[in-house]
Design a protein around this motif. Structure first.
Motif, PDB file in Angstrom:
ATOM      1  N   TYR A  96      -0.427   5.607  -2.986  1.00  0.00           N
ATOM      2  CA  TYR A  96      -0.315   4.823  -1.753  1.00  0.00           C
ATOM      3  C   TYR A  96       1.021   5.062  -1.069  1.00  0.00           C
ATOM      4  O   TYR A  96       1.105   5.182   0.160  1.00  0.00           O
ATOM      5  N   VAL A 106       1.087   8.530   0.729  1.00  0.00           N
ATOM      6  CA  VAL A 106       0.321   8.539   1.983  1.00  0.00           C
ATOM      7  C   VAL A 106       1.017   7.699   3.040  1.00  0.00           C
ATOM      8  O   VAL A 106       1.066   8.068   4.219  1.00  0.00           O
ATOM      9  N   LEU A 107       1.568   6.562   2.638  1.00  0.00           N
ATOM     10  CA  LEU A 107       2.290   5.707   3.576  1.00  0.00           C
ATOM     11  C   LEU A 107       3.496   6.439   4.161  1.00  0.00           C
ATOM     12  O   LEU A 107       3.749   6.373   5.368  1.00  0.00           O
ATOM     13  N   TYR A 113       1.096  13.820   2.020  1.00  0.00           N
ATOM     14  CA  TYR A 113      -0.279  13.351   2.179  1.00  0.00           C
ATOM     15  C   TYR A 113      -1.185  13.934   1.102  1.00  0.00           C
ATOM     16  O   TYR A 113      -1.987  13.211   0.489  1.00  0.00           O
ATOM     17  N   GLY A 122      -0.594  12.405  -2.195  1.00  0.00           N
ATOM     18  CA  GLY A 122      -1.304  11.135  -2.272  1.00  0.00           C
ATOM     19  C   GLY A 122      -2.786  11.318  -2.509  1.00  0.00           C
ATOM     20  O   GLY A 122      -3.410  10.569  -3.282  1.00  0.00           O
ATOM     21  N   ARG A 124      -9.513   5.822   0.717  1.00  0.00           N
ATOM     22  CA  ARG A 124      -8.340   4.948   0.611  1.00  0.00           C
ATOM     23  C   ARG A 124      -7.134   5.575   1.315  1.00  0.00           C
ATOM     24  O   ARG A 124      -6.376   4.890   2.001  1.00  0.00           O
ATOM     25  N   ALA A 125      -6.963   6.887   1.143  1.00  0.00           N
ATOM     26  CA  ALA A 125      -5.854   7.564   1.814  1.00  0.00           C
ATOM     27  C   ALA A 125      -5.996   7.463   3.325  1.00  0.00           C
ATOM     28  O   ALA A 125      -5.011   7.235   4.043  1.00  0.00           O
ATOM     29  N   VAL A 181      -4.958   3.946   4.533  1.00  0.00           N
ATOM     30  CA  VAL A 181      -3.505   3.786   4.534  1.00  0.00           C
ATOM     31  C   VAL A 181      -2.885   4.548   5.709  1.00  0.00           C
ATOM     32  O   VAL A 181      -1.948   4.071   6.355  1.00  0.00           O
ATOM     33  N   THR A 199      -3.905   4.918   8.618  1.00  0.00           N
ATOM     34  CA  THR A 199      -4.053   4.280   9.932  1.00  0.00           C
ATOM     35  C   THR A 199      -2.799   3.497  10.338  1.00  0.00           C
ATOM     36  O   THR A 199      -2.734   2.980  11.458  1.00  0.00           O
ATOM     37  N   ILE A 200      -1.811   3.434   9.457  1.00  0.00           N
ATOM     38  CA  ILE A 200      -0.536   2.830   9.838  1.00  0.00           C
ATOM     39  C   ILE A 200       0.198   3.722  10.836  1.00  0.00           C
ATOM     40  O   ILE A 200       1.117   3.279  11.525  1.00  0.00           O
TER      41      ILE A 200
END
Length: 289
Positions: free
Chosen positions: A4, A7-8, A221, A224, A232-233, A236, A238-239
């Motif tokens: 997470y 990816v964030l 990315y 992740g 799920r990636a 995340v 979409t931030i």
């Protein structure tokens, strides 16, 4: 948790593309020159990585496909996104880019014969409604035909990453593909670039876009993705437009109206609705924004 965080971090680096690009524009560098240097210098980084990993072989039947991907997925995508930032601002460009999942669903239905069910239709409808509200807003963000055109073109060309990835990328690592696609993309942009003398700030902005928002973002990315499901990636990630909008407000004073924020929210809701479909995620897309 590591997946997470990777990816964030990648999404945050992509979210800074717009504001840092505007910094380069302020130094007199044109959008297409920014896109050119991002592709050309990125090719060196991914090329070095591919050589170190000893993964440089590209099968002969796939060479034309990678050539086409370089022209569409790099030349057109990088160029259109920079022009979208210039004409409409960082926040608007990022929101319009996130119409890509809806375009992916339509292209997959047309070309890959993937089913278009009610779930996907609802996601596409939410996205289109969101774009309509964003385009009709007043407020501090200037919405013009040029901004909408370049923003939606960047989403369309980014959507080709899914189609290319579905057909070819499972055969190669990301550095192998970008070792060849990025130089092709840079050459495709070259005839349209007017080079100008650049100061230290311009080179700093270009270096950040190349190293942080391209090389490290893609690397993080995929690190992740090795630890998370693609769905799920994607959620995340979409931030990214949220980071872009906040950074654009903080740095450049860009503001949507209430209608614009509502539209942006619907675009993101459409993305989440699409990727949270239980059996299969549409957004299993190799990122290179």
């Amino acid at each position: 948790m590591a997946g997470y965080l990777y990816v964030l971090a990648a999404a945050c680096l992509w979210g800074l593309l717009g504001v840092v690009s505007r910094w380069a524009f302020e130094q007199g560098v044109s959008p297409l020159e920014v896109a050119f240097w991002r592709a050309a210098l990125g090719a060196g980084l991914f090329g070095a990585q591919a050589v170190l990993m000893q993964q440089v072989r590209l099968e002969r039947p796939d060479r034309w496909a990678v050539l086409g991907f370089g022209l569409v997925g790099i030349s057109l995508f990088y160029g259109a996104y920079q022009l979208a930032i210039e004409s409409g601002g960082a926040a608007l460009a990022a929101v319009l880019l996130y119409t890509a999942p809806a375009i992916v669903a339509l292209l997959s239905w047309l070309f890959l014969r993937e089913p278009m069910d009610a779930h996907k239709l609802a996601a596409v409808g939410l996205t289109l409604l969101g774009v309509a509200l964003v385009s009709l807003q007043g407020g501090g963000v200037k919405v013009s035909l040029a901004a909408l055109f370049w923003g939606l073109l960047s989403a369309l060309t980014y959507a080709t990453y899914y189609l290319f990835g579905k057909l070819y990328l499972h055969r190669y690592t990301t550095p192998t593909v970008f070792l060849y696609a990025l130089p092709v993309g840079a050459l495709g942009l070259l005839p349209f670039v007017d080079f100008v003398p650049k100061n230290a700030e311009a080179w700093a902005a270009i270096a950040f876009l190349t190293v942080a928002s391209t090389f490290f973002a893609v690397t993080l990315y995929f690190a992740g993705l090795r630890r998370l499901e693609a769905t799920r990636a994607s959620v995340v990630a979409t931030i990214e437009p949220v980071v872009a909008a906040f950074a654009a407000w903080l740095w450049w004073g860009e503001r949507f109206s209430l209608l614009g924020y509502l539209g942006a929210g619907l675009v993101l809701l459409g993305v989440l609705w699409m990727v949270l479909k239980p059996p299969k995620a549409v957004l299993e897309v190799p990122r290179s924004t």
